[in-house]
Design a protein around this motif. Structure first.
Motif, PDB file in Angstrom:
ATOM      1  N   TRP A  53       0.823  -1.213   0.000  1.00  0.00           N
ATOM      2  CA  TRP A  53       0.000   0.000   0.000  1.00  0.00           C
ATOM      3  C   TRP A  53       0.855   1.260   0.000  1.00  0.00           C
ATOM      4  CZ3 TRP A  53      -4.914   0.974  -1.024  1.00  0.00           C
ATOM      5  CH2 TRP A  53      -5.801  -0.113  -1.056  1.00  0.00           C
ATOM      6  N   LYS A  54       1.986   1.217   0.705  1.00  0.00           N
ATOM      7  CA  LYS A  54       2.873   2.379   0.753  1.00  0.00           C
ATOM      8  C   LYS A  54       3.264   2.792  -0.672  1.00  0.00           C
ATOM      9  CE  LYS A  54       6.187   3.374   4.346  1.00  0.00           C
ATOM     10  NZ  LYS A  54       7.274   2.731   5.088  1.00  0.00           N
ATOM     11  N   LYS A  55       3.666   1.789  -1.440  1.00  0.00           N
ATOM     12  CA  LYS A  55       4.075   2.009  -2.823  1.00  0.00           C
ATOM     13  C   LYS A  55       2.886   2.478  -3.668  1.00  0.00           C
ATOM     14  CE  LYS A  55       7.074  -0.599  -5.977  1.00  0.00           C
ATOM     15  NZ  LYS A  55       7.811  -1.872  -6.061  1.00  0.00           N
ATOM     16  N   PHE A  56       1.733   1.843  -3.472  1.00  0.00           N
ATOM     17  CA  PHE A  56       0.524   2.190  -4.218  1.00  0.00           C
ATOM     18  C   PHE A  56       0.150   3.657  -3.998  1.00  0.00           C
ATOM     19  CE2 PHE A  56      -4.122   2.731  -4.258  1.00  0.00           C
ATOM     20  CZ  PHE A  56      -4.428   2.309  -5.549  1.00  0.00           C
ATOM     21  N   LEU A  57       0.336   4.135  -2.751  1.00  0.00           N
ATOM     22  CA  LEU A  57      -0.134   5.488  -2.408  1.00  0.00           C
ATOM     23  C   LEU A  57       0.859   6.590  -2.772  1.00  0.00           C
ATOM     24  CD1 LEU A  57      -1.915   4.823   1.005  1.00  0.00           C
ATOM     25  CD2 LEU A  57      -2.990   5.295  -1.203  1.00  0.00           C
ATOM     26  N   LEU A  58       2.122   6.216  -3.058  1.00  0.00           N
ATOM     27  CA  LEU A  58       3.140   7.241  -3.316  1.00  0.00           C
ATOM     28  C   LEU A  58       2.753   8.254  -4.400  1.00  0.00           C
ATOM     29  CD1 LEU A  58       6.504   5.341  -2.888  1.00  0.00           C
ATOM     30  CD2 LEU A  58       5.692   7.278  -1.547  1.00  0.00           C
ATOM     31  N   PRO A  59       2.298   7.812  -5.598  1.00  0.00           N
ATOM     32  CA  PRO A  59       1.935   8.826  -6.606  1.00  0.00           C
ATOM     33  C   PRO A  59       0.784   9.727  -6.143  1.00  0.00           C
ATOM     34  CG  PRO A  59       1.372   6.593  -7.350  1.00  0.00           C
ATOM     35  CD  PRO A  59       2.210   6.448  -6.125  1.00  0.00           C
ATOM     36  N   TYR A  60      -0.121   9.196  -5.328  1.00  0.00           N
ATOM     37  CA  TYR A  60      -1.217  10.025  -4.809  1.00  0.00           C
ATOM     38  C   TYR A  60      -0.677  11.106  -3.865  1.00  0.00           C
ATOM     39  CZ  TYR A  60      -4.310   6.492  -6.771  1.00  0.00           C
ATOM     40  OH  TYR A  60      -4.954   5.664  -7.638  1.00  0.00           O
ATOM     41  N   GLU A  61       0.309  10.708  -3.050  1.00  0.00           N
ATOM     42  CA  GLU A  61       0.919  11.689  -2.142  1.00  0.00           C
ATOM     43  C   GLU A  61       1.614  12.809  -2.917  1.00  0.00           C
ATOM     44  OE1 GLU A  61       3.335   9.446   0.646  1.00  0.00           O
ATOM     45  OE2 GLU A  61       1.481   8.553   1.422  1.00  0.00           O
ATOM     46  N   ASN A  62       2.359  12.414  -3.942  1.00  0.00           N
ATOM     47  CA  ASN A  62       3.020  13.427  -4.769  1.00  0.00           C
ATOM     48  C   ASN A  62       1.988  14.353  -5.409  1.00  0.00           C
ATOM     49  OD1 ASN A  62       5.249  11.981  -4.129  1.00  0.00           O
ATOM     50  ND2 ASN A  62       5.829  11.425  -6.216  1.00  0.00           N
ATOM     51  N   ALA A  63       0.904  13.759  -5.915  1.00  0.00           N
ATOM     52  CA  ALA A  63      -0.135  14.550  -6.585  1.00  0.00           C
ATOM     53  C   ALA A  63      -0.734  15.571  -5.618  1.00  0.00           C
ATOM     54  CB  ALA A  63      -1.220  13.636  -7.144  1.00  0.00           C
ATOM     55  N   VAL A  64      -1.013  15.128  -4.387  1.00  0.00           N
ATOM     56  CA  VAL A  64      -1.590  16.049  -3.397  1.00  0.00           C
ATOM     57  C   VAL A  64      -0.628  17.207  -3.140  1.00  0.00           C
ATOM     58  CG1 VAL A  64      -2.195  16.288  -0.953  1.00  0.00           C
ATOM     59  CG2 VAL A  64      -3.164  14.413  -2.285  1.00  0.00           C
ATOM     60  N   GLU A  65       0.674  16.893  -2.990  1.00  0.00           N
ATOM     61  CA  GLU A  65       1.655  17.960  -2.752  1.00  0.00           C
ATOM     62  C   GLU A  65       1.687  18.957  -3.914  1.00  0.00           C
ATOM     63  OE1 GLU A  65       3.168  18.731   0.088  1.00  0.00           O
ATOM     64  OE2 GLU A  65       1.856  17.097   0.728  1.00  0.00           O
ATOM     65  N   GLU A  66       1.719  18.420  -5.142  1.00  0.00           N
ATOM     66  CA  GLU A  66       1.791  19.302  -6.317  1.00  0.00           C
ATOM     67  C   GLU A  66       0.530  20.158  -6.451  1.00  0.00           C
ATOM     68  OE1 GLU A  66       2.859  17.445 -10.013  1.00  0.00           O
ATOM     69  OE2 GLU A  66       4.518  16.336  -9.129  1.00  0.00           O
ATOM     70  N   LEU A  67      -0.630  19.534  -6.248  1.00  0.00           N
ATOM     71  CA  LEU A  67      -1.891  20.274  -6.422  1.00  0.00           C
ATOM     72  C   LEU A  67      -2.054  21.353  -5.348  1.00  0.00           C
ATOM     73  CD1 LEU A  67      -4.163  17.286  -7.508  1.00  0.00           C
ATOM     74  CD2 LEU A  67      -3.639  19.307  -8.900  1.00  0.00           C
ATOM     75  N   LYS A  68      -1.622  21.044  -4.122  1.00  0.00           N
ATOM     76  CA  LYS A  68      -1.676  22.068  -3.067  1.00  0.00           C
ATOM     77  C   LYS A  68      -0.855  23.291  -3.496  1.00  0.00           C
ATOM     78  CE  LYS A  68      -0.479  19.919   0.781  1.00  0.00           C
ATOM     79  NZ  LYS A  68      -0.195  19.673   2.208  1.00  0.00           N
TER      80      LYS A  68
END
Lengths: 210, 210, 210, 210
Positions: free
Chosen positions: A6-21
């Motif tokens: 799950w950690k690996k699965f969620l990584l692109p989502y975390e990056n996306a949230v940072e970029e969109l913020k």
């Protein structure tokens, strides 16, 4: 295919949230720097918890290998506005970027069509391209745009849903609806003041041109 | 066309710096989350001061209406690495993104071909698309990749250049070169240790397979 | 008394690290705002991991109920300086605050008396009063003050110690010492340049007074 | 004595705001880490603009050499709570620290005694000792504690006061009061829900003990 890491699965989502913020905060700082009004008051972001993703997948009968295509709010961005009218200005900003750094998947106007619970917000689900250490990926992200009063109410409803596991007792539900009415009332009074300000400005402009 | 409003002119550069900082920091946090080694130690960014932009434009005989096309480091990103070898890994990461969220304009290897002054760093100039309140724009940004020792030396040289307005006295220049040698020596010793660690790991792996 | 709830035990240390980071960063921003030179380049902080606390307690034969009195670096602050001379200026700043918002417990000068391994840094252990949700408490915190080169070397040594569980092989130890020499050399060259700058400034002042 | 260097004058206030933000944010993170409810939702801070300080000094007939003793909100901290009841919990936290890292100068309860304009908030003015590069100093700081709805209304009133230079037209003032009523209504509905949750929890506890 099961999601084993799950950690690996969620990584692109975390990056996306940072970029969109960063991107939505930049709109605000840009407008303020130009001495203009910013319809964006502040921006927050979050990743959905794994337990909540699995719960939602079960409820919507989504298989684990379809989670990235069918659960749309794993990456969530929330944009808070002072006035209801500002929400639609922010939606327009997103529409202008459609096809550029993000693609609009669909929109849902829970303000003009608010939920029976009293929930109000404008949702835009986007497809967002992200570069990761494992290569490029397009993910879904949900942008919720709302006033401070809508957000206040939404936070409380969320806590109650969590506490009662989605079975909020009837009498609390009624209280919640009353609170939603009060929040709606506050937004309307505020919009009225906003119009007063605008009208006052126009009167002033007319006078000063004489 | 003269730049009448520098604040407005610099806004897309500021947004770009914020976005790029987030993107390179994400590479680090992603690798650490996966339990892997990150070649990126930390990331900083800055916008060139207006006075420095004008000074550089004058020196390079660039007209004010060409500044956005010909001054390449208005938006600057600096990526610090522990070991010289890490620098090339970071360059590879950027090359993999070429044509995706950024385009490589050109590269300059001031490590294998260090400047006479002693300056060492790897430069990648990119074209980066940015969305602003005034619409989309492609800007130039310079990414400098260097070790901590190179950065240390570079910071001192920059202060001296600023103090002496690019006319550093000869005897200080010689001292600077000696310091550059010491920085280079430190990087080399560190690289040696890095190889020792790797070899030690390999020996250990062989043994544990017996 | 055993520490049953480490999260709770560490909370005042976490608060202390946050407060101390803000306090030392303020010194820097204050001096820069006044147009003066800041001996502080940047500040980091960290809480020691529970596993490392227990390991250190075992090594030093410290009982679990004495950990807060005898392990001095649970809360750790690191202040990085450009030049060796700056380290002593920072120590003076801390001494001036002694008896005010912090109390100096003891100091250790690992710069003039560097460790056999090559380790160099100035340590100040302080007693720091902290307010928590459970009431007031005085904790110990260790402030390490060092140049960028000392820090670079220290980071590598720390990784190696961790990898080899404090038994670094002899030939790597020798390499480490060579690297420490190179770091020391870099600091010395940099100090020389610093004097040159000062002398140059004095010459300039004399001239400009004519 | 005139204040000749405002930057210098404001530095200890800036440090105080940074420290106080960290301290109140720590209360929140501490409680959340312990799995407890935090009465603090979020914390912001600001330094009063020089023009606003001078305006207020003029209005209150305060000489420039008394500004640091008589203008109490140069350093301002704002603590936002979900429920009205939380405000008084936060006030209790501050009272517990009285005589430790801050001293309460006076309190004003604009919630039970709200202003004619509709303004509601709890104010605590403190004396706060701060260490600066120029030595120690005790400054005044104003802590405003309020619900999200109070804050929303307060922000709008502040903008209108600024726009109309404290002479808000009568009909807008009436609108503002209506909005204040709506905000008050929202807070009350929310408090009701809060009690429902508590009662529900008690009922559940009774049942589960059977």
């Amino acid at each position: 295919m099961k999601i084993t890491d799950w950690k690996k699965f969620l990584l692109p989502y975390e990056n996306a949230v940072e970029e969109l913020k960063v991107k939505f905060k930049s709109i605000r700082s840009e407008l303020l720097a130009l001495g203009e009004y910013s319809p964006i008051e502040f921006v927050t972001g979050r990743i959905k918890k794994v337990s909540s993703i699995l719960e939602k997948a079960k409820k919507l009968e989504v298989n684990e290998d379809e989670i990235d295509e069918k659960i749309e709010d794993i990456a969530g961005i929330r944009i808070m506005c002072q006035f209801v009218e500002d929400i639609y200005t922010v939606v327009d900003y997103i529409r202008e970027r459609d096809g550029r750094d993000m693609d609009i998947f669909y929109e849902k106007d829970y303000i003009n069509n608010y939920k029976e619970s009293g929930y109000r917000s404008y949702h835009v689900v986007i497809k967002y391209p992200i570069q990761t250490a494992m290569g490029p990926k397009v993910i879904l992200a949900e942008i919720q745009i709302r006033t401070l009063a809508m957000n206040f109410w939404g936070t409380i409803e969320h806590s109650l849903k969590y506490k009662y596991k989605h079975n909020i007792p009837q009498h609390i539900n009624e209280r919640l609806k009353k609170a939603a009415d009060a929040a709606f009332q506050l937004d309307q009074e505020m919009s009225e003041i906003r119009h007063e300000i605008r009208n006052a400005q126009k009167m002033f402009e007319v006078k000063s041109n004489v």
